[in-house]
Design an enzyme around this catalytic site. Structure first.
Site, short mmCIF file in Angstrom:
data_model
loop_
_atom_site.label_atom_id
_atom_site.label_comp_id
_atom_site.label_asym_id
_atom_site.label_seq_id
_atom_site.Cartn_x
_atom_site.Cartn_y
_atom_site.Cartn_z
N ARG A 14 -63.13 -16.57 -23.55
CA ARG A 14 -61.99 -17.36 -23.11
C ARG A 14 -61.60 -16.87 -21.72
O ARG A 14 -61.41 -15.67 -21.50
CB ARG A 14 -60.82 -17.14 -24.06
CG ARG A 14 -59.60 -17.90 -23.59
CD ARG A 14 -58.34 -17.31 -24.13
NE ARG A 14 -57.20 -18.11 -23.70
CZ ARG A 14 -55.97 -17.65 -23.65
NH1 ARG A 14 -55.70 -16.40 -23.99
NH2 ARG A 14 -54.99 -18.42 -23.25
N HIS B 16 -53.87 -24.21 -22.36
CA HIS B 16 -54.15 -24.51 -23.77
C HIS B 16 -55.22 -25.59 -23.92
O HIS B 16 -55.28 -26.28 -24.95
CB HIS B 16 -52.88 -25.03 -24.52
CG HIS B 16 -51.80 -24.02 -24.72
ND1 HIS B 16 -50.46 -24.34 -24.65
CD2 HIS B 16 -51.85 -22.70 -25.01
CE1 HIS B 16 -49.73 -23.27 -24.90
NE2 HIS B 16 -50.55 -22.26 -25.10
N ARG C 49 -40.02 -18.59 -22.69
CA ARG C 49 -40.12 -19.25 -21.37
C ARG C 49 -39.22 -20.48 -21.32
O ARG C 49 -39.13 -21.22 -22.30
CB ARG C 49 -41.57 -19.67 -21.11
CG ARG C 49 -42.46 -18.52 -20.71
CD ARG C 49 -43.91 -18.97 -20.59
NE ARG C 49 -44.73 -18.31 -21.57
CZ ARG C 49 -45.93 -18.70 -21.96
NH1 ARG C 49 -46.48 -19.78 -21.42
NH2 ARG C 49 -46.61 -18.03 -22.85
N LYS D 204 -59.72 -9.98 -28.84
CA LYS D 204 -59.78 -10.72 -30.09
C LYS D 204 -61.21 -11.27 -30.17
O LYS D 204 -61.72 -11.78 -29.16
CB LYS D 204 -58.78 -11.88 -29.99
CG LYS D 204 -58.28 -12.42 -31.28
CD LYS D 204 -57.12 -13.38 -30.97
CE LYS D 204 -57.05 -14.46 -32.01
NZ LYS D 204 -56.21 -15.57 -31.62
N GLU E 257 -59.25 -22.34 -31.67
CA GLU E 257 -59.77 -22.17 -30.31
C GLU E 257 -61.10 -21.42 -30.31
O GLU E 257 -61.97 -21.69 -29.49
CB GLU E 257 -58.72 -21.46 -29.44
CG GLU E 257 -57.55 -22.40 -29.13
CD GLU E 257 -56.30 -21.69 -28.65
OE1 GLU E 257 -55.55 -21.16 -29.50
OE2 GLU E 257 -56.05 -21.67 -27.44
N ASN F 67 -61.82 -13.04 -26.68
CA ASN F 67 -60.61 -13.36 -25.93
C ASN F 67 -60.01 -12.02 -25.50
O ASN F 67 -59.35 -11.35 -26.29
CB ASN F 67 -59.65 -14.15 -26.84
CG ASN F 67 -58.37 -14.52 -26.13
OD1 ASN F 67 -58.11 -14.10 -25.01
ND2 ASN F 67 -57.54 -15.31 -26.81
N ARG G 260 -39.02 -19.44 -37.43
CA ARG G 260 -38.64 -19.23 -38.84
C ARG G 260 -37.23 -18.66 -38.93
O ARG G 260 -36.40 -19.13 -39.71
CB ARG G 260 -39.58 -18.22 -39.51
CG ARG G 260 -40.90 -18.81 -39.89
CD ARG G 260 -41.90 -17.74 -40.21
NE ARG G 260 -42.36 -17.11 -38.97
CZ ARG G 260 -43.52 -16.52 -38.82
NH1 ARG G 260 -44.34 -16.44 -39.83
NH2 ARG G 260 -43.87 -15.99 -37.67
N ASP H 245 -38.56 -16.46 -32.85
CA ASP H 245 -39.38 -16.93 -33.97
C ASP H 245 -38.66 -18.09 -34.66
O ASP H 245 -37.55 -17.94 -35.14
CB ASP H 245 -39.63 -15.78 -34.95
CG ASP H 245 -40.74 -16.13 -35.93
OD1 ASP H 245 -40.67 -17.22 -36.53
OD2 ASP H 245 -41.67 -15.32 -36.08
P1 AMP Z 1 -48.86 -19.11 -32.41
O1 AMP Z 1 -48.59 -18.68 -30.99
O2 AMP Z 1 -49.59 -20.40 -32.52
O3 AMP Z 1 -49.43 -18.03 -33.29
O4 AMP Z 1 -47.40 -19.43 -33.03
C1 AMP Z 1 -46.49 -18.38 -33.27
C2 AMP Z 1 -45.14 -18.96 -33.61
O5 AMP Z 1 -45.22 -19.88 -34.71
C3 AMP Z 1 -44.13 -17.92 -34.09
O6 AMP Z 1 -43.48 -17.28 -33.05
C4 AMP Z 1 -43.18 -18.74 -34.92
O7 AMP Z 1 -42.12 -19.19 -34.08
C5 AMP Z 1 -43.96 -19.94 -35.35
N1 AMP Z 1 -44.15 -20.00 -36.81
C6 AMP Z 1 -45.08 -19.38 -37.54
N2 AMP Z 1 -44.91 -19.65 -38.85
C7 AMP Z 1 -43.85 -20.49 -38.94
C8 AMP Z 1 -43.15 -21.14 -40.00
N3 AMP Z 1 -43.54 -20.99 -41.28
N4 AMP Z 1 -42.10 -21.91 -39.70
C9 AMP Z 1 -41.70 -22.06 -38.42
N5 AMP Z 1 -42.31 -21.48 -37.37
C10 AMP Z 1 -43.37 -20.70 -37.62
#
Ligand code: AMP
Length: 401
Positions: free
Chosen positions: A91, A180, A241, A14, A385, A7, A284, A282
């Site tokens: 990808r 996606h 976004r 990656k 993926e 990727n 979290r 994020d």
């Molecule tokens: P991805 O693009 O699939 O790697 O998702 C990344 C996003 O997942 C991060 O920006 C977080 O907002 C979210 N994320 C990851 N771990 C957690 C968690 N334990 N609780 C809530 N959101 C999470």
């Protein structure tokens, strides 16, 4: 058969080396900061990560050559010669209408990927760079492209067209493409396995909730609608976004606030979504702030879940029957709070969560989280993926061979 998945981004590569058909990951890694003086490579073999810092990685060719050396050298080597790699699965973000499935890369395919670059200016040129260096470094391997858009090419015209003059579609390719696709395809197959049915017999709504986010309606195993559109800006609220908005807002920003177009582009792609609403992207951090009583974070979370609920309602209507709702990617796999907010009071659609099962489901785990009485199954499924690309690559190589 050993398959390398790649990727390639504008400044990163990656990769994962997978044996098929047993789907064993021999190693994986990430080359970062390509083009900068101080590059970085993270390379993991059977759980042991090596990090190489401060190496100059001038371009993708240097980056992939270093990966090839890591694969072949030292005590952790996973192959003895480049010729052991039967195929490289790439990808590729945009395949336009031309590519409805993964395909063996030929000069004509590369030309098409290049022609589609205006539709994905940040991604297709980088994907192409990855292909060209892989052809040099692994000349014996079959090169295969797996497109993010391909899975959505089954959408009916009434779903993929915009209500704008027809020549914009016929002359300029203005339509919904969706993205996606590799992830939606992977979790759809996994959900079918959980349901104990053939993928072609399943009606699903799959929610890929990561930094980018999209939701797809799947009828009989085929994508029939999806929330991202001509670009990945449309649909759900994402990390940075905006997702769906009234396009007339752009006229207002331009005419009334005198914003240049490139600034509007950056505003909607990089400074909107969750970050625009509460300053964080994020989930979290946003959840922690909302729990502590922060109003902006609470509103962002509420809007995020509300947008997903609206799409679930719309796609339930589009499908008529839904066998399962699937949550995947960073937020979908980890955030029981988002899943709870999304599924609360969806009894009208036959969706009912098992609160305890939902709470305990975190990344890396896959399984059902619906209550016994729920008419629609609800699953958390870890997306993969790379494995989907490897499977599609193996299928293409099998067909070619
Ligand atoms: P991805 O693009 O699939 O790697 O998702 C990344 C996003 O997942 C991060 O920006 C977080 O907002 C979210 N994320 C990851 N771990 C957690 C968690 N334990 N609780 C809530 N959101 C999470």
């Amino acid at each position: 058969m050993k398959i390398l998945t790649i990727n390639a981004g504008s400044s990163s590569i990656k990769y994962q080396l997978i044996t098929m058909p047993d789907e064993k990951v021999l190693c994986n890694g990430l080359v970062e900061r390509i083009g900068e003086a101080e590059g970085r490579i993270k390379h993991t073999v059977t759980g042991r990560e090596t990090q190489i810092d401060g190496v100059p990685i001038a371009d993708h060719k240097v980056g992939l050559s270093r990966v090839a050396a890591l694969l072949m050298d030292g005590p952790d080597r996973v192959i003895d010669a480049p010729g052991e790699i039967a195929a490289v699965g790439h990808r590729v973000v945009h395949g336009g209408e031309r590519f409805q499935q993964s395909t063996r890369i030929t000069p004509a395919v590369k030309a098409a990927i290049r022609e589609l670059s205006p539709f994905a200016p940040l991604h297709n040129p980088a994907n192409l760079a990855g292909i060209e260096v892989a052809e040099e470094i692994f000349p014996q391997a079959e090169q295969v492209a797996a497109f993010d858009t391909a899975f959505h090419q089954t959408m009916p015209e009434y779903a993929f067209r915009y209500a704008v003059p027809t020549d914009l579609y016929t002359e300029h390719g203005v339509r919904v493409y969706g993205f996606h696709g590799t992830s939606h395809a992977y979790v759809a197959k996994a959900a079918a396995a959980w349901l104990g049915k053939a993928p072609e017999a399943c009606n699903l709504i799959t929610a890929h909730l990561g930094n980018g986010a999209s939701i797809t309606a799947i009828r009989n195993g085929r994508s029939v609608d999806t929330s991202m559109g001509f670009t990945p800006l449309d649909g759900l609220i994402m990390g940075t976004r905006c997702g769906t908005l009234d396009p007339a807002l752009i006229f207002f920003l331009s005419e009334r606030l005198d914003m240049p177009l490139d600034e509007i582009d950056s505003l909607l792609n990089k400074r909107s979504g969750l970050v625009g609403l509460c300053g964080d992207n994020d989930l979290r951090d946003i959840e922690a702030r909302a729990t502590a009583g922060d109003g902006a974070a609470e509103l962002a979370l509420t809007m995020y879940a509300y947008r997903i609920r609206k799409y679930i309602g719309a796609y339930a209507a589009a499908l008529g029957r839904v066998d399962a709702l699937v949550f995947t990617a960073g937020v979908g796999e980890n955030s029981s709070e988002v899943r709870r907010r999304v599924c609360t009071d969806l009894g009208l659609l036959g969706i009912s969560l098992d609160e305890v099962a939902n709470e305990v489901m975190v990344r890396g785990q896959t399984g059902p989280i619906h209550a016994q009485e729920s008419r629609v199954a609800v699953y958390v499924i870890g997306t993969n993926e790379e494995l989907e690309i490897a499977q599609q690559t193996a299928a293409v190589v099998g067909e070619c061979g």
